[in-house]
Enzyme design. Structure first.
Site, short mmCIF file in Angstrom:
data_model
loop_
_atom_site.label_atom_id
_atom_site.label_comp_id
_atom_site.label_asym_id
_atom_site.label_seq_id
_atom_site.Cartn_x
_atom_site.Cartn_y
_atom_site.Cartn_z
N GLU A 151 -36.96 -30.96 27.74
CA GLU A 151 -37.51 -30.48 26.73
C GLU A 151 -38.15 -29.03 27.02
O GLU A 151 -39.38 -28.66 27.31
CB GLU A 151 -38.72 -31.20 26.49
CG GLU A 151 -38.51 -32.62 25.92
CD GLU A 151 -39.45 -33.37 25.27
OE1 GLU A 151 -40.72 -33.24 25.53
OE2 GLU A 151 -39.21 -34.34 24.16
N GLU A 315 -34.19 -39.34 22.99
CA GLU A 315 -35.41 -40.20 23.00
C GLU A 315 -35.60 -40.63 21.61
O GLU A 315 -36.17 -39.99 20.65
CB GLU A 315 -36.71 -39.40 23.83
CG GLU A 315 -36.33 -38.93 25.07
CD GLU A 315 -37.67 -38.31 25.75
OE1 GLU A 315 -38.47 -38.38 25.12
OE2 GLU A 315 -37.27 -37.47 26.56
C1 GAL Z 1 -41.03 -36.66 25.62
C2 GAL Z 1 -40.47 -36.21 27.01
C3 GAL Z 1 -40.48 -37.72 27.77
C4 GAL Z 1 -41.66 -38.38 27.79
C5 GAL Z 1 -42.15 -38.73 26.34
C6 GAL Z 1 -43.32 -39.50 26.18
O1 GAL Z 1 -41.57 -35.49 25.28
O2 GAL Z 1 -39.17 -35.80 27.10
O3 GAL Z 1 -40.31 -37.37 29.25
O4 GAL Z 1 -42.74 -37.61 28.10
O5 GAL Z 1 -42.07 -37.59 25.46
O6 GAL Z 1 -44.46 -38.64 26.33
#
Ligand code: GAL
Length: 681
Positions: A151, A315
């Site tokens: 990110e 994700e």
């Molecule tokens: C995203 C990130 C993950 C994890 C997730 C939950 O922004 O890429 O590593 O932190 O959110 O917070």
């Protein structure tokens, strides 16, 4: 062939952290994933210590043994570079790698993304860890692709370390050549800000009311983007040397102060997005009256598609959200994981990876739930994921299909960044972007974001019947030429208030407004004003339809013989003054509207210009359903997503094929709670 996003099938994955679990769990975890349709895992994005536990000492045993197991089990792996979390040995020894706040206070070890992109030490150590990881794991048969960092620009997208100031000076020297040029560009004559030499220039520092010079700020955002891109490119070039030919390079998420399009072009095969629609139900942000809620993520997905027409979700939400320090959002209800997965697919995602397999039992993200809860027992969410895998298998033929849209919203980074620091610009932009999206959603009108720069060509625009460029405050000669070409060849272009009053440095032009867009719009603007609070909503009458001219009003006059007034203001002291002008230009038309767009106003444009509800002849849908269309080999796949927590009725007006029911349908159909249907035509 690439293992994911290859036009052949949809692939499911999950994020796994072998370092969070006892090795004894690995094998069973991998088997259970595979048993539920998960074929890919992403690993190692925060695990620098597992490869370099102290400076210069490398140990590969940990990931060697994990990858060996993954390979044996047939699990494919996306390996990450770990630069988002520099280890404590590094930040203690070299504090200059840390990012700082505007007061110069360093962000210390303990969270993540606490580094800056310009520290020579960090660049060196990052280059090194990427080189070590890529050379060691690049050829591994289990590895199918790479994620760079995690990110980029998330958490913090402003950088104020000493290294940043030094790099900023280089950036400006390259851009302006001399301090005199910079003084001109930044208008430093105002408030006696004139610089005598480069050493007097810093990244924006603390000023009263954060009132920094706007031209300085605009260049600073450009500089942050450049720095981030250079960092990603450095990593990408190293990985390319070592990875297998068919393996891909990506990064995840889209964040501020970053030209994601240039980053994609120069460094990545495609972008991936991290999609958490449940933020709509976050206790801090929830608004019961908002008709959009979790559909707002479709806006983010459309932004992602503008970067890569086919993309992945690195994700995808699969559980409740929350950190120990902020955010509280509920567990997805039965059917919502499916709904949000299909939302991603409907917008062009061919790879879906769930965040995360098991919920972590320690640390800040203890409440950020994955598919499994702390105990790891089988649960409802895992069963839903397994169901989705079966659906995705059936949907194979849709993989690779392109999203279809006849309406586009033009954007560019200069205006995006100018609006970030400029309140006047920011307000009109935010209002119009939100309203346009809502109107397009509620009228079931698929659209694309289309980013332009001075090199964009007409071929990229001509497929759209209608383009909105809501507030092109900064306009260049090249961009106006592009728009003129688009319209003269038959396109319809809608522009809103405040067009063309700034140059590329963010300085106001002395031309008559709308500046460079005057000829194209057939419009002259002798006067303008913010909507005064005691004027309430300023309305205009467009052939009997009342439309709101929100936030700011340009008072218009038609200029030239092809310009005609379509609507006039009906309130305030300027009642009777033109509010909307249509200019016939070549084979097309430009519409100049004097305000920012409210939802009903945007709906009126869609309807009157014949661009709204383009599939209305096929489907009649309630507002709570979204429509998105993918097209492949002449077949159209119409995704209808029901975001309501109750069953709703829709009407199939022309006979189509119901993909999941495997039968022809016509007439009334019911969509259950959160149900997604795909109609094929
Ligand atoms: C995203 C990130 C993950 C994890 C997730 C939950 O922004 O890429 O590593 O932190 O959110 O917070």
């Amino acid at each position: 062939m690439r293992e994911i996003i290859n036009g052949e099938r949809f692939v499911m994955g999950t994020c796994y952290y072998p370092e969070h679990w006892d090795r004894a769990l690995w094998e069973e975890d991998l088997e259970r994933m595979l048993g539920n349709g998960i074929e890919v895992i992403r690993i190692a994005e925060f695990a620098w210590n597992k490869i370099e536990p102290e400076e210069g000492r490398y140990t590969y045993e940990f990931f060697d043994s994990f990858l060996e197991l993954a390979h044996r089990k047939g699990m494919k792996v996306i390996f990450c570079t770990p630069t988002a979390t520099p280890p404590v040995w590094l930040t203690e020894k070299y504090p200059e790698v840390l990012n700082a706040d505007q007061d110069g206070l360093l962000y210390r070890h303990g969270a993540r993304r606490h580094y800056n992109y310009n520290s020579p030490v960090y660049l060196e150590l990052s280059r090194n860890i990427v080189e070590k990881s890529a050379s060691h794991y690049g050829g591994h048969p289990a590895v199918i692709g790479w994620q760079i960092d995690n990110e980029v620009n998330c958490e913090l997208d402003e950088f104020y370390s000493e290294s940043d100031t030094i790099a900023f000076r280089h950036f400006l020297q390259k851009r302006y050549g001399s301090v005199e040029e910079l003084n001109q560009a930044w208008g430093t004559v105002f408030w006696n800000q004139t610089y005598n030499n480069w050493e007097e220039i810093y990244v924006p520092r603390k000023t009263a009311h954060n009132t920094n010079n706007p031209h300085h700020m605009l260049d600073y955002f450009r500089f942050v983007s450049d720095s981030a891109r250079r960092f990603v490119r450095m990593q990408s070039e190293i990985i390319r040397k070592y990875c297998k030919k068919e393996d891909f390079i990506t990064t995840n998420g889209i964040f501020g102060n970053l030209d994601n399009h240039e980053m994609r072009t120069e460094s990545l095969d495609f972008i991936t997005y991290d999609s958490y629609p449940n933020f709509a139900y976050c206790l801090d942000d929830y608004k019961a009256e908002d008709p959009i809620k979790d559909r707002k993520w479709s806006r983010n997905l459309a932004e992602t598609r503008a970067i890569s027409p086919l993309f992945g979700i690195m994700e995808q939400q699969s559980g409740a959200n929350g950190w120990t320090t902020r955010m509280e959002a509920p567990t997805p209800r039965p059917g919502q994981i499916t709904l949000w997965t299909m939302q991603s697919i409907a917008h062009g995602a061919d790879f879906i990876s769930y965040f995360r397999w098991r919920t972590c039992t320690v640390g800040t993200e203890m409440y950020w739930h994955g598919i499994l809860d702390y105990s790891g027992r089988d649960n409802r969410r895992l069963r839903e994921v397994g169901e989705i895998a079966r659906k995705m298998e059936r949907m194979k033929e849709i993989a690779g299909a392109r999203c279809e849209a006849k309406v586009g919203i033009l954007k560019d980074y200069d205006n995006l960044w100018d609006a970030r620091h400029d309140r006047w610009h920011g307000r009109v932009e935010e209002t119009s972007q939100k309203s346009l999206f809502t109107a397009l959603q509620l009228t079931h009108t698929p659209f694309d974001y289309v980013y332009i720069n001075d090199h964009t060509n007409w071929e990229e625009l001509r497929k759209y019947d209608l383009l909105f460029y809501p507030h092109a405050v900064i306009l260049t000669e090249e961009r106006v030429k592009l728009l003129e070409k688009y319209v003269s060849e038959g396109g319809k272009l809608v522009m809103g208030c405040r067009t063309g009053y700034k140059d590329i440095y963010g300085r106001c032009v002395m031309d008559k407004l709308p500046g460079k867009a005057a000829a194209l719009t057939g419009t002259d603007i002798p006067e303008y004003s913010f909507v005064a609070p005691d004027d309430g909503k300023v309305m205009a009458d467009w052939d009997g339809t009342k439309v709101e001219a929100a936030v700011f009003n340009d008072l218009l006059e038609p200029a030239g013989e092809n310009a005609e007034v379509l609507a006039s203001y009906t309130s305030s002291y300027y009642a009777g003054t033109p509010a909307l002008i249509r200019n016939r230009y070549g084979k097309g038309e430009t519409y100049y509207f004097g305000g920012a767009f409210a939802v009903d106003t945007a709906k009126a444009f869609l309807e009157k210009l014949g661009a709204g509800t383009p599939y209305g002849g096929w489907l009649a849908l309630p507002e709570c359903c979204e429509l998105a269309v993918r097209e492949k080999e002449g077949k159209k796949y119409l995704f209808v997503l029901n975001y309501a927590s109750e069953a709703v009725k829709a009407e199939v007006k022309a006979e189509m094929f119901d993909f999941f029911e495997d039968q022809k349908v016509c007439g009334e159909v019911e969509l259950g709670t959160y149900e997604v249907k795909i109609f094929v035509n």
